[in-house]
Design a protein around this motif. Sequence first.
Motif, short mmCIF file in Angstrom:
data_model
loop_
_atom_site.label_atom_id
_atom_site.label_comp_id
_atom_site.label_asym_id
_atom_site.label_seq_id
_atom_site.Cartn_x
_atom_site.Cartn_y
_atom_site.Cartn_z
N GLN A 23 0.85 -1.18 0.00
CA GLN A 23 0.00 0.00 0.00
C GLN A 23 0.88 1.23 0.00
N THR A 24 0.65 2.12 -0.92
CA THR A 24 1.40 3.39 -0.94
C THR A 24 0.53 4.46 -0.34
N THR A 50 3.53 14.56 9.60
CA THR A 50 2.25 13.87 9.71
C THR A 50 2.51 12.41 10.08
N ILE A 51 1.51 11.80 10.68
CA ILE A 51 1.61 10.39 11.04
C ILE A 51 1.73 9.53 9.79
N ASP A 52 0.98 9.90 8.75
CA ASP A 52 1.05 9.13 7.51
C ASP A 52 2.46 9.13 6.93
N ALA A 53 3.12 10.28 6.98
CA ALA A 53 4.48 10.36 6.45
C ALA A 53 5.44 9.54 7.31
N ALA A 54 5.25 9.55 8.61
CA ALA A 54 6.11 8.76 9.49
C ALA A 54 5.91 7.26 9.26
N ILE A 55 4.66 6.84 9.07
CA ILE A 55 4.38 5.43 8.80
C ILE A 55 4.95 5.03 7.45
N ALA A 56 4.83 5.92 6.47
CA ALA A 56 5.37 5.61 5.14
C ALA A 56 6.89 5.51 5.17
N LYS A 57 7.53 6.32 6.00
CA LYS A 57 8.99 6.33 6.04
C LYS A 57 9.56 5.21 6.91
N PHE A 58 8.96 4.98 8.10
CA PHE A 58 9.55 4.05 9.07
C PHE A 58 8.77 2.74 9.24
N GLY A 59 7.53 2.69 8.82
CA GLY A 59 6.72 1.50 9.00
C GLY A 59 5.78 1.64 10.18
N ALA A 60 4.64 0.95 10.10
CA ALA A 60 3.61 1.08 11.12
C ALA A 60 4.05 0.50 12.46
N GLY A 61 4.77 -0.60 12.44
CA GLY A 61 5.20 -1.23 13.69
C GLY A 61 6.15 -0.35 14.49
N LYS A 62 7.11 0.24 13.80
CA LYS A 62 8.08 1.08 14.50
C LYS A 62 7.43 2.35 15.05
N VAL A 63 6.51 2.94 14.27
CA VAL A 63 5.81 4.14 14.74
C VAL A 63 4.94 3.81 15.94
#
Length: 71
Positions: free
Chosen positions: A3-4, A13-26
């Motif tokens: 998913q992009t 933004t949270i979306d940018a952090a999840i896109a950059k680092f991954g949902a688990g790490k965030v």
Amino acid sequence: MIQTVETRNDPFTIDAAIAKFGAGKVLRTAIVALLTRSPKPVNVDTLSNHLRKDIGLGPNEPPPDPWRFMR
């Protein structure tokens, strides 16, 4: 399936952090931030006069009378 995430140019933004680092790490970082305590602020009354002067405060107690040391 990959998913992009389409995000704005705002990097905070949270979306940018999840896109950059991954949902688990965030998620893991958010949980750790919620569970850890932040240090308590220092009580300036317990600081020495030297440290108080360094941060721009006056002395905690008045200086001694200079005539007291002379005989």
